[in-house]
Each structure stands twice: as C-alpha cells, then as structure tokens.
Design an enzyme around this catalytic site. Structure first.
Site, PDB file in Angstrom:
ATOM      1  N   GLU A   1      -4.053   6.401   1.287  1.00 16.07           N
ATOM      2  CA  GLU A   1      -3.708   5.986   2.687  1.00 16.07           C
ATOM      3  C   GLU A   1      -5.235   6.306   3.457  1.00 16.07           C
ATOM      4  O   GLU A   1      -6.162   7.024   3.077  1.00 16.07           O
ATOM      5  CB  GLU A   1      -2.866   6.974   3.395  1.00 16.07           C
ATOM      6  CG  GLU A   1      -1.418   6.918   2.733  1.00 16.07           C
ATOM      7  CD  GLU A   1      -0.817   5.395   2.734  1.00 16.07           C
ATOM      8  OE1 GLU A   1      -0.901   4.736   3.826  1.00 16.07           O
ATOM      9  OE2 GLU A   1      -0.026   5.267   2.050  1.00 16.07           O
ATOM     10  N   GLY A   2      -5.179   5.298   4.385  1.00 17.06           N
ATOM     11  CA  GLY A   2      -6.622   5.394   5.064  1.00 17.06           C
ATOM     12  C   GLY A   2      -7.662   4.341   4.615  1.00 17.06           C
ATOM     13  O   GLY A   2      -8.833   4.450   5.103  1.00 17.06           O
ATOM     14  N   CYS A   3      -7.137   3.531   3.816  1.00 17.75           N
ATOM     15  CA  CYS A   3      -8.185   2.474   3.253  1.00 17.75           C
ATOM     16  C   CYS A   3      -7.495   1.122   3.753  1.00 17.75           C
ATOM     17  O   CYS A   3      -6.423   0.792   3.842  1.00 17.75           O
ATOM     18  CB  CYS A   3      -8.201   2.399   1.711  1.00 17.75           C
ATOM     19  SG  CYS A   3      -8.656   3.926   0.945  1.00 17.75           S
ATOM     20  N   ALA A   4      -8.692   0.192   4.074  1.00 19.80           N
ATOM     21  CA  ALA A   4      -8.214  -1.074   4.558  1.00 19.80           C
ATOM     22  C   ALA A   4      -7.504  -1.776   3.503  1.00 19.80           C
ATOM     23  O   ALA A   4      -6.580  -2.471   3.672  1.00 19.80           O
ATOM     24  CB  ALA A   4      -9.469  -1.912   5.227  1.00 19.80           C
ATOM     25  N   SER A   5      -8.179  -1.917   2.304  1.00 17.92           N
ATOM     26  CA  SER A   5      -7.299  -2.301   1.107  1.00 17.92           C
ATOM     27  C   SER A   5      -6.426  -1.458   0.420  1.00 17.92           C
ATOM     28  O   SER A   5      -6.260  -0.335   0.597  1.00 17.92           O
ATOM     29  CB  SER A   5      -8.304  -2.615   0.125  1.00 17.92           C
ATOM     30  OG  SER A   5      -9.688  -2.859   0.621  1.00 17.92           O
TER      31      SER A   5
END
Length: 136
Positions: free
Chosen positions: A48-52
């Site tokens: 979690e916390g990734c744009a992808s």
C-alpha cells in the site's frame, strides 16, 4: 551496508553519463526482473502507498532475507530490482542497518524520482524493513 551486488549496480550507474541513461537502465532492470507468479499477487503481498500496483513476496530462510516482486509499472519493476539487489541475501539483523537513502543517493535516484515514485519506494522499503524486524 548493502549487498556486494549493489556495488556493481553503483559502478554501472557511475558509468552512465546522464539521468536519462540511468532511467533507461532502471527500466531495463525492470524488464529483466523475472515475473512473479500470479498466485503470489494477493492482498498480503500488495504494498500500500504506491501509485502503481506493487507486490513483494519475502521469505526468510536461515536468517537471510530473499524476495521477489512485481508491478504493473515498468519503472517500478526496475525499482524493485534495485531493492532486491540492495537487500536480498542480507541477514535479517542487517536489514534495518542499511542506509537506504544514502545507498539510493549513490545511484542518483533521490533527486530524479517523482514524489509519487519516491513515496512508493519508501513504502516498499518500509515493507522490507518491517518484515525483517518481525522475523528478528
């Protein structure tokens, strides 16, 4: 303290003249990253916390961390490959001692990644460190 293979990566980046060449090299690292089995792309391995979309599957065997990863973005796959080179094979007690910011700065990544990519990279690093800390 990073893996010896990371030193090879640093040397390669030092040889490349500009950021565009380094960026292309990160993309090539991503293309060369083996595909992660679809069965491992589950909520437990999703970062979690990734744009992808990013998945990291870590194993600890005999006190040593190894992991594989995947992303739907090729540049992020390259960043995963960089992290694998940085961390994989280290003893779990050593994971938290790695100066990640300093090591990645040696590649010139800090000043050239977008804020979204930087946030995603921090999220991936946090997952690796948390996994190692939980296993220690």
């Amino acid at each position: 303290m990073a893996q010896a293979g990371f030193e090879d990566l640093v040397e390669t980046f030092e040889f490349l003249d500009d950021w565009e060449e380094r960026y292309r090299h990160v993309i090539e690292l991503g293309k060369a990253l083996p595909d992660m089995p679809e069965a491992l792309k589950v909520p437990a391995t999703k970062v979690e916390g990734c744009a992808s979309q990013v998945w990291l599957h870590m194993t600890i065997e005999k006190g040593t961390l190894t992991f594989i990863g995947d992303s739907d973005a090729i540049i992020v796959r390259g960043l995963i490959a960089v992290l694998i080179t940085l961390y994989s094979g280290l003893a779990i007690e050593e994971i938290g001692k790695v100066d990640v910011a300093g090591e990645l700065a040696r590649l010139g990544l800090n000043e050239h990644l977008s804020s979204q990519r930087s946030n995603g990279l921090r999220a991936m690093v946090a997952r690796v460190v948390q996994t190692a800390a939980a296993a220690a």
